[in-house]
Design an enzyme around this catalytic site. Structure first.
Site, PDB file in Angstrom:
ATOM      1  N   GLY A  10       0.825  -1.205   0.000  1.00 46.20           N
ATOM      2  CA  GLY A  10       0.000   0.000   0.000  1.00 46.20           C
ATOM      3  C   GLY A  10       0.854   1.247   0.000  1.00 46.20           C
ATOM      4  NE  ARG A  11       3.894   2.727  -4.421  1.00 44.68           N
ATOM      5  CZ  ARG A  11       5.157   2.429  -4.233  1.00 44.68           C
ATOM      6  NH1 ARG A  11       5.895   3.142  -3.415  1.00 44.68           N
ATOM      7  NH2 ARG A  11       5.707   1.406  -4.858  1.00 44.68           N
ATOM      8  N   GLY A  12       0.411   5.457   0.774  1.00 42.31           N
ATOM      9  CA  GLY A  12      -0.427   6.581   1.164  1.00 42.31           C
ATOM     10  C   GLY A  12       0.250   7.867   0.765  1.00 42.31           C
ATOM     11  CB  SER A  13      -0.523  11.370   1.594  1.00 46.07           C
ATOM     12  OG  SER A  13      -0.936  10.977   2.878  1.00 46.07           O
ATOM     13  CB  ALA A  15       3.549   5.996   5.149  1.00 44.40           C
ATOM     14  CB  THR A  16       5.951   2.871   1.224  1.00 41.34           C
ATOM     15  OG1 THR A  16       6.153   4.023   0.421  1.00 41.34           O
ATOM     16  CG2 THR A  16       5.817   1.670   0.316  1.00 41.34           C
ATOM     17  CG  ASP A 126      -8.111   9.447   6.911  1.00 40.70           C
ATOM     18  OD1 ASP A 126      -9.077   9.752   6.177  1.00 40.70           O
ATOM     19  OD2 ASP A 126      -6.986   9.206   6.459  1.00 40.70           O
TER      20      ASP A 126
END
Ligand code: ATP
Ligand code: MG
Ligand code: MG
Length: 306
Positions: A10-13, A15-16, A126
Site C-alpha cells: 500500500g501507498r499513502g500520501s 508512507a509506504t 480518517d
C-alpha cells in the site's frame, strides 16, 4: 529485531506499507509502514498513539525502528498484517457493495473500535473503507496517522487541525470549524454507504475542492441507498446529521437495531428456503431471539412454522 522487507502492499500520501518477515526463518510475517525520517512526523504520531492501544478492533502494534536503506533513513512502524487487505480491496475485488449481513457485522466491529478510541479520548479523523483492514477475526481500524487526542481541558467537540479525506469529511470539518467524535460518526455513515453500494458517498462529486464546498456549505447529505433495510436507512440518517450535536454517539449507535438485530436479519434473509431456516436454527445459540422473528408470508413465528 532483524527483519526483511517484502513487496509493497500500500501507498499513502507520505508512507509506504510493505509486507515483512523476521530474518530468523520463524515464518513470522507482519506489515511495516515506512516514511523517510525527515517526513515522518505523522508516522511518529501514529506510533505514539497505536503503541498505547490494545483492542481487538484496532490493528495491533508490534514496535518500531529506524533503518538506512538505499541511502535513505527510514522510520518503520510494525503492525499485524491483514492478508485480505482493506474493505475497499474487498469491494473492488467483488466489483460492488457487500451483502447487508456483512455490512452490519463490519459496522458493529468498526463501532467497537471507535468506542475504544473515543473512550480513550482519541478522534480517528480518517475513517474510510481504505483504512479498515479485513482479517480472519473480522475488521480492524487502521491508519491512525490523522488521529488526535482530545485533551483533558478540551471538550469532545474541540477544534483541532483539520485532517482526513474530503469525501468522508463532516460538514463542520469541511468548514474548518471542529473535528470531534461526531466527525468519526459522519465518516462511519459515509463508509457504510460505500460498503452497501460499492460507490463513493458523493458519487457525482469530481474533485476535492467541489467536495469540500458541497459538504461544508450546501444543505445536502450523501444519498441514503435504496438497497439497504429500513433499519439501515434509519442508522445512516442518524449518522449523517449535518449538525454534529444531532448525530448519535458511537455508544448510542451500538444500541441501534441495525446493529443489535443483525442476527435476526440473517434468518430473515434465509426464509425463502425452509431447509436454510432449519440449517440456521441448528446453528442458532439463543432460542429466545427466534421467537421474535416473523415469517413474512404467513406472519407466524419461525418456531410455530417448524
Ligand atoms: P493515507 O494516504 O490514506 O493517509 P497512509 O499513508 O496513512 O494512507 P495507511 O492507510 O496506513 O497509509 O496504509 C496504506 C495502505 O496500505 C492501506 O490503505 C492498505 O491498503 C495497506 N495496509 C496498511 N496497513 C496494512 C496492514 N497492516 N495489512 C495489510 N495492508 C495494510
Ligand atoms: Mg490510509
Ligand atoms: Mg493516513
Amino acid at each position: 529485531m532483524n527483519w526483511t522487507r517484502g513487496r509493497t502492499i500500500g501507498r499513502g500520501s507520505t508512507a509506504t506499507v510493505s509486507i515483512a518477515a523476521t530474518a530468523d526463518n520463524s515464518g513470522h510475517v507482519f506489515a511495516v509502514k515506512s516514511s523517510e525520517l525527515s517526513k515522518s512526523e505523522s508516522l511518529r504520531r501514529e506510533q505514539g498513539i497505536l503503541s498505547t492501544l490494545s483492542c481487538p478492533e484496532i490493528v495491533s502494534y508490534k514496535g518500531f525502528d529506524i533503518t538506512s536503506e538505499n541511502g535513505k533513513v527510514l522510520y518503520n512502524l510494525f503492525m499485524e498484517y491483514a492478508p485480505k487487505g482493506t474493505i475497499m480491496d474487498v469491494i473492488q475485488k467483488q466489483n460492488g457493495g457487500l451483502d447487508e449481513t456483512t455490512v452490519r457485522s463490519y459496522t458493529r466491529r468498526i463501532l467497537l473500535g471507535l468506542q475504544f478510541l473515543h473512550s480513550s479520548g482519541i478522534v480517528h479523523c480518517d475513517i474510510k473503507s481504505q483504512n479498515i483492514l479485513v482479517t480472519d477475526d473480522g475488521v480492524k481500524i487502521a491508519d491512525l496517522g490523522c488521529a488526535r487526542s482530545v485533551t483533558a481541558t478540551a471538550t469532545a467537540t474541540a477544534a483541532c487541525t483539520v485532517a482526513g479525506t474530503p469525501v468522508y469529511m463532516a460538514p463542520e470539518v469541511a468548514r474548518g470549524e471542529q473535528q470531534g467524535f461526531a466527525a468519526d460518526v459522519w465518516a462511519l455513515g459515509c463508509t457504510v454507504i460505500e460498503m452497501a453500494t460499492g460507490k463513493s458517498p458523493w458519487p457525482d462529486v469530481k474533485d476535492p475542492v467541489s467536495a469540500l464546498y458541497r459538504i461544508g456549505f450546501s444543505s445536502d447529505v450523501p444519498e441514503i441507498p435504496n438497497n439497504i433495510s429500513k433499519q439501515g436507512k434509519d442508522f445512516l440518517t442518524k449518522c449523517l446529521k449535518r449538525n454534529p450535536v444531532e448525530r448519535l454517539s458511537v455508544n448510542e449507535l451500538l444500541e441501534h437495531e441495525f446493529i443489535t438485530e443483525s442476527k435476526c436479519q440473517v434468518v430473515k434473509d434465509q426464509l425463502d428456503s425452509p431447509i436454510s431456516v432449519l440449517q440456521k436454527l441448528l446453528l442458532w445459540d439463543s432460542m429466545e431471539e427466534l421467537e421474535t422473528i416473523q415469517v413474512p408470508s404467513t406472519n407466524k413465528s419461525v418456531m410455530e412454522r417448524i
